[in-house]
Write a protein that holds these residues in place. Structure first.
Motif, PDB file in Angstrom:
ATOM      1  N   TYR A 131       0.826  -1.206   0.000  1.00  0.00           N
ATOM      2  CA  TYR A 131       0.000   0.000   0.000  1.00  0.00           C
ATOM      3  C   TYR A 131       0.864   1.263   0.000  1.00  0.00           C
ATOM      4  O   TYR A 131       0.624   2.207  -0.765  1.00  0.00           O
ATOM      5  CB  TYR A 131      -0.917  -0.018   1.218  1.00  0.00           C
ATOM      6  N   VAL A 132       1.905   1.268   0.831  1.00  0.00           N
ATOM      7  CA  VAL A 132       2.802   2.420   0.902  1.00  0.00           C
ATOM      8  C   VAL A 132       3.568   2.595  -0.400  1.00  0.00           C
ATOM      9  O   VAL A 132       3.676   3.710  -0.936  1.00  0.00           O
ATOM     10  CB  VAL A 132       3.776   2.256   2.093  1.00  0.00           C
ATOM     11  N   LYS A 133       4.103   1.500  -0.952  1.00  0.00           N
ATOM     12  CA  LYS A 133       4.924   1.610  -2.159  1.00  0.00           C
ATOM     13  C   LYS A 133       4.099   2.028  -3.370  1.00  0.00           C
ATOM     14  O   LYS A 133       4.584   2.780  -4.231  1.00  0.00           O
ATOM     15  CB  LYS A 133       5.652   0.292  -2.434  1.00  0.00           C
ATOM     16  N   VAL A 134       2.878   1.558  -3.448  1.00  0.00           N
ATOM     17  CA  VAL A 134       2.015   1.991  -4.550  1.00  0.00           C
ATOM     18  C   VAL A 134       1.797   3.494  -4.474  1.00  0.00           C
ATOM     19  O   VAL A 134       1.914   4.213  -5.478  1.00  0.00           O
ATOM     20  CB  VAL A 134       0.671   1.234  -4.533  1.00  0.00           C
ATOM     21  N   ASN A 135       1.510   3.994  -3.280  1.00  0.00           N
ATOM     22  CA  ASN A 135       1.265   5.427  -3.137  1.00  0.00           C
ATOM     23  C   ASN A 135       2.515   6.245  -3.442  1.00  0.00           C
ATOM     24  O   ASN A 135       2.464   7.234  -4.191  1.00  0.00           O
ATOM     25  CB  ASN A 135       0.770   5.736  -1.720  1.00  0.00           C
ATOM     26  N   LEU A 136       3.650   5.842  -2.895  1.00  0.00           N
ATOM     27  CA  LEU A 136       4.895   6.557  -3.163  1.00  0.00           C
ATOM     28  C   LEU A 136       5.263   6.483  -4.641  1.00  0.00           C
ATOM     29  O   LEU A 136       5.655   7.479  -5.253  1.00  0.00           O
ATOM     30  CB  LEU A 136       6.024   5.972  -2.324  1.00  0.00           C
ATOM     31  N   GLY A 137       5.149   5.288  -5.215  1.00  0.00           N
ATOM     32  CA  GLY A 137       5.544   5.104  -6.612  1.00  0.00           C
ATOM     33  C   GLY A 137       4.713   5.912  -7.580  1.00  0.00           C
ATOM     34  O   GLY A 137       5.230   6.432  -8.584  1.00  0.00           O
ATOM     35  N   LEU A 138       3.427   6.028  -7.294  1.00  0.00           N
ATOM     36  CA  LEU A 138       2.557   6.818  -8.173  1.00  0.00           C
ATOM     37  C   LEU A 138       2.972   8.280  -8.206  1.00  0.00           C
ATOM     38  O   LEU A 138       2.693   8.995  -9.170  1.00  0.00           O
ATOM     39  CB  LEU A 138       1.103   6.707  -7.705  1.00  0.00           C
TER      40      LEU A 138
END
Length: 349
Positions: A316-323
């Motif tokens: 969840y964190v990586k998806v948000n940061l990556g976007l």
């Protein structure tokens, strides 16, 4: 004399019972007023420097508050400190720890998050123990990285990699690491690293570098869904301003994709997502095993991306940061699948 930077963010750790209600607004003792804490400072010849960029009960954590914390940590001169302690509420600490692990795990010093199950003044509170353990760890571990230290229900002081920490188990009032791989324990002030082969070596932790650096923020609209019997995927009315969806799976790596009762099928959600080109990331999946039909049947969708060997919190964190950083979906997927601070655990390889 070495300096320890304490970053206060609030949480139960900072509360006291006021009129029978746990509140941050009080004039009682703080962690710095306890004799055992000052004795530990004297033992290690430490002194505190204290900052308070945000102050909140952790259930009230928001992206705006997290971004203030990120900005604070981007401006730290890490060479000034022996280590950093972040006091944080337990409700959302797992998300914060995973977030900071993706950004600040290669700063040459240990960054330790600690919380408390009850206000410090209550007899069965573990907050002082956790704080003292953080001081012991910083004094003796010699490691960089982001960690959560917490005394569990068995009175064991566990050390978790921040990138693997799961949301607290409410029943036993303790944290667990992804795949049950805690990094080690503290006994009598000394750190004993777990010898499990899926934990990184001391040398790897010391040498670890984050190829993506900092400059990320949490501000994307990511919908997090966890499965349960009776979940109605048709209740989700997707709009164009949804940036991505993170869908959890059952422990076997499965979701309901049977179309006999279409309202309960993930295909109802996928159909909407395909029309709006909203990516759906599936986790926690384990690589190296045969998938069930329920997942295999949806993998051909152009918006469905199975993600393997990460905890749901980390995904969840990586998806948000990556976007925030990558408009190109291939680059986004590479970022999500890269291991930044040993968050990826391929147990069957």
């Amino acid at each position: 004399m070495d300096k320890i930077l304490v970053i206060e963010t609030g949480g139960t750790f900072a509360t006291q019972s006021v009129g029978g209600v746990r509140s941050l607004d009080h004039k009682g003792k703080t962690i710095y007023d306890y004799q055992v804490v000052n004795e530990r400072l004297y033992r290690y010849d430490f002194e505190f420097e204290i900052v308070r960029p945000i102050y909140t009960l952790s259930e009230n954590m928001t992206f705006e508050k997290l971004n203030i914390l990120i900005s604070e940590m981007e401006n730290i001169d890490y060479n000034k400190y022996k280590g950093i302690i972040i006091t944080h509420g337990t409700d959302t600490m797992a998300y914060t720890a995973n977030l900071l692990s993706m950004l600040f795990s290669d700063k040459s010093i240990p960054i330790v998050l600690v919380g408390s199950n009850h206000p410090l003044g209550i007899r069965n509170s573990n907050g002082i123990t956790n704080f003292l353990a953080a001081l012991d760890f910083i004094a003796n571990c010699g490691l960089q990285g982001v960690y959560v230290i917490y005394k569990d229900y068995k009175d064991t002081i566990e050390v978790h990699l921040g990138s693997r920490i799961k949301q607290m188990n409410q029943i036993i009032d303790s944290y667990e690491s992804f795949k049950n791989l805690n990094f080690g324990v503290l006994e009598d002030g000394k750190f004993f690293k777990s010898l499990d082969r899926f934990n990184p070596t001391v040398e790897l932790v010391k040498e670890n570098k984050n190829p993506y650096g900092t400059g990320f923020r949490m501000n994307k609209r990511v919908l997090l869904i966890t499965p349960y019997v009776g979940l109605r995927y048709d209740y989700f009315n997707l709009k164009e301003d949804v940036d991505a969806i993170v869908c959890g799976v059952y422990h076997s790596g499965t979701v309901n994709s049977e179309d006999v009762y279409l309202d309960n099928s993930i295909n109802t959600l996928i159909e909407q997502a395909e029309k709006l080109d909203i990516p759906i990331f599936l986790g926690e999946l384990t690589s190296g095993i045969d998938p069930y039909e329920s997942v295999r049947d949806i993998e051909n969708s152009p918006v469905v991306y199975p993600i393997y060997d990460l905890s749901l919190e980390n995904l969840y964190v990586k998806v948000n940061l990556g976007l925030n950083k990558f408009d190109d979906r291939k680059k986004l997927l590479k970022y999500i699948n890269d291991s930044i601070f040993f968050e990826k655990i391929e147990v069957l390889k």
